[in-house]
Every structure is written in C-alpha cells, then in structure tokens.
Design an enzyme around this catalytic site. Structure first.
Site, mmCIF file in Angstrom:
data_model
loop_
_atom_site.group_PDB
_atom_site.id
_atom_site.type_symbol
_atom_site.label_atom_id
_atom_site.label_comp_id
_atom_site.label_asym_id
_atom_site.label_seq_id
_atom_site.Cartn_x
_atom_site.Cartn_y
_atom_site.Cartn_z
ATOM 1 N N CYS A 156 71.044 130.326 10.440
ATOM 2 C CA CYS A 156 72.108 130.491 10.555
ATOM 3 C C CYS A 156 72.627 129.888 11.955
ATOM 4 O O CYS A 156 72.045 130.427 12.927
ATOM 5 C CB CYS A 156 72.771 132.193 10.479
ATOM 6 S SG CYS A 156 74.525 132.372 10.946
ATOM 7 N N ASP B 183 67.947 131.903 6.704
ATOM 8 C CA ASP B 183 68.855 132.142 5.170
ATOM 9 C C ASP B 183 67.895 131.269 4.435
ATOM 10 O O ASP B 183 67.359 130.498 4.429
ATOM 11 C CB ASP B 183 69.968 131.140 5.531
ATOM 12 C CG ASP B 183 71.042 131.839 6.237
ATOM 13 O OD1 ASP B 183 71.283 132.974 6.233
ATOM 14 O OD2 ASP B 183 72.104 130.974 6.897
#
EC number: 1.7.1.13
Length: 148
Positions: A50, A57
């Site tokens: 992120c 992620d």
C-alpha cells in the site's frame, strides 16, 4: 540463456528482484500467428505494498491475451510480477501498469488484466483493464461489459 530463443531467465539460476522492474519481461515468437488462442495466465501469489501504509496487499492476477507475433515467457512474467513485492502502488495502478508493460512488450491483438485483491476493511478491490487493436475493439467492448 536459451540461445535459440535468446531468453535469459528460463533454465538459469534465478535472482529474485523485489523492486518493480519491467525489464524482467521477455517474449518469444508466436509459433502459430495465424491462430487466435485466448491464453489465460494466473498469478495466485501477487503482492505489492500500500503506498500510504506500506502494508502488504495480496491478490490474484489474471492475464488473458490473444497474441499476435509474440508471446510472454512465463518465468519472466513470474519474476516481473514478483518485482512488485516492495513496490508501493494502489491496486488499480498495478493492474494498469501490468497491462501497459505487456502491451509494450507483446503488441498483442487483445490483452486484459484483472486483479482479485484480498479485502481490507471489508472491501474487496477488483480492477479490470483491457486493450485491443482496431480489429478486436468489438471483442474488447464485450469483455469489458462482462468483466469478472
């Protein structure tokens, strides 16, 4: 290096790079350019960071394409997708960049990228983007309307 195809990754010791690098992608000549196979590639272990929180992620990336003169070499694709590991970017941006890099490399008749990212805060993000040459615009529009 595979001399007849001029591939650097396949069959060689693998140095894993965890910083985004489009130069890892390699292609080989399409052995059947007169056919229109729809090829599906699936990466079940895609990871990026992120850009705001630097938290990892996780997602599954689906790439589908109809080749023209070149096809992507799968090990180079794996290394390229692994190069996102420490790359800070939003899901949508990752998917767009993957599409643009593959279109630059392959110049395909049609190409699409779909990301199925793990939920964060109860919201799953599933970006889809596609590209087509003029003769495949109708196919592109139909795929966009029926995107996963």
């Amino acid at each position: 290096m595979t001399p007849e195809l001029n591939l650097k990754s396949l069959g060689a010791k693998t140095p894993y790079i965890f910083e985004y690098n489009s130069q890892l992608l390699e292609a080989f000549p399409n052995p059947n350019p007169n056919l229109d196979p729809l090829i599906t590639l699936e990466c079940k272990e895609f990871t990026s960071l992120c850009p705001i929180t630097s938290q990892p992620d996780f997602g599954v990336i689906f790439i589908r394409y109809i080749p023209k003169d070149k096809m992507v070499e799968s090990k180079s694709l794996k290394l390229y997708l692994f190069s996102y590991r420490n790359h800070g970017s939003f899901h949508e941006s990752c998917i767009n960049t993957i599409l643009l890099d593959l279109v630059r490399l392959l110049e395909p008749k049609y190409l699409e990228v779909y990301g199925d990212f793990a939920s964060r805060g109860g919201i799953a993000i599933k970006p889809f983007v596609n590209y087509a040459i003029k003769e495949y615009q109708g196919f592109k529009e139909k795929r966009l309307l029926n995107a996963k």
